[in-house]
Write an enzyme that holds these catalytic residues in place. Sequence first.
Site, PDB file in Angstrom:
ATOM      1  N   GLU A 161       0.864  -1.191   0.000  1.00 33.77           N
ATOM      2  CA  GLU A 161       0.000   0.000   0.000  1.00 33.77           C
ATOM      3  C   GLU A 161       0.895   1.234   0.000  1.00 33.77           C
ATOM      4  O   GLU A 161       2.106   1.165   0.209  1.00 33.77           O
ATOM      5  CB  GLU A 161      -0.910  -0.017   1.240  1.00 33.77           C
ATOM      6  N   ASP A 185      -9.184   0.525  -5.617  1.00 32.96           N
ATOM      7  CA  ASP A 185      -8.237   0.610  -4.516  1.00 32.96           C
ATOM      8  C   ASP A 185      -7.514   1.952  -4.616  1.00 32.96           C
ATOM      9  O   ASP A 185      -8.144   2.959  -4.935  1.00 32.96           O
ATOM     10  CB  ASP A 185      -7.285  -0.589  -4.547  1.00 32.96           C
TER      11      ASP A 185
END
Length: 281
Positions: A15, A193
């Site tokens: 991430e 995302d």
Amino acid sequence: MSAAVFDPRICELGEGAFWHPERAQPFWFDILGRRLMSQLDGAPLEWQFDEMVSACGWIDRDHLLIASETALLRFDLRNGEARRLVALEPDRPGNRSNDGRADPQGGFWIGTMSRSAETGQGAIYRFFRGELRQLRAGLSIPNAICFSPDGRLAYFADTAAQTVWSQPLDPDGWPMGQARVFLDLAGTDQFPDGAVTDDQGRFWNARWGSGSVACHAPDGRLLSRLTLLASQPSCPCFAGRDLSRLIVTSAAEGRHGPQDGRTWQLDPGPARGRPEPRVLA
């Protein structure tokens, strides 16, 4: 448009891909591995934390603002020291930070979510000049936080709801008026995302589960789709001294493919990114 492995280390949950404009250096996170990761002249670097970390912005050449599961931290890249700036949801011990990015006005936006992704338990906050303020509650998996080049719009998503919104901002970067649906992907196989915008305001969005990064025009039209071998891409950023490459994190969580969890490099064609703004902490 070809994809190549940028870094072979496996992230359980990659991430927060980020390119530091002053250091000309990439950073990203393995949330579940509690690691900040980087490269310098091709050599791998990483810092281990005692709690999950997920996103960052730059304060100056040697200091990052890092979102951990319990706080926003001022992190010194020279010696690895972390100093707590402000607590993050101290009343919600079951939550953690997720996606985040700095806005053009110098604020830092960060999403939170339940560690077990419970419905509606997440929120989005903005940290600006020492103040942390909640902007939106009731989200499940906040993601896709990024901004138009002129700083007049913020984007954010709820991955679980398969929806991306755009939010008008005032001159100081605070929300003004109501958010509008930018992308409605409900009922498709597309789960939004992390995201980033380029210098033309196009929206580049990692699509969890589909092994792709989608590029949308500012009006929402799908312009192109880049593919990679990892099935769970999680966050893109523009990288390189001319910001002409896309670095994309991915996740091995729940998958067993040999490419899942690696960090990737994609060719976005003629698109170029914008330097990430400094956080005014």
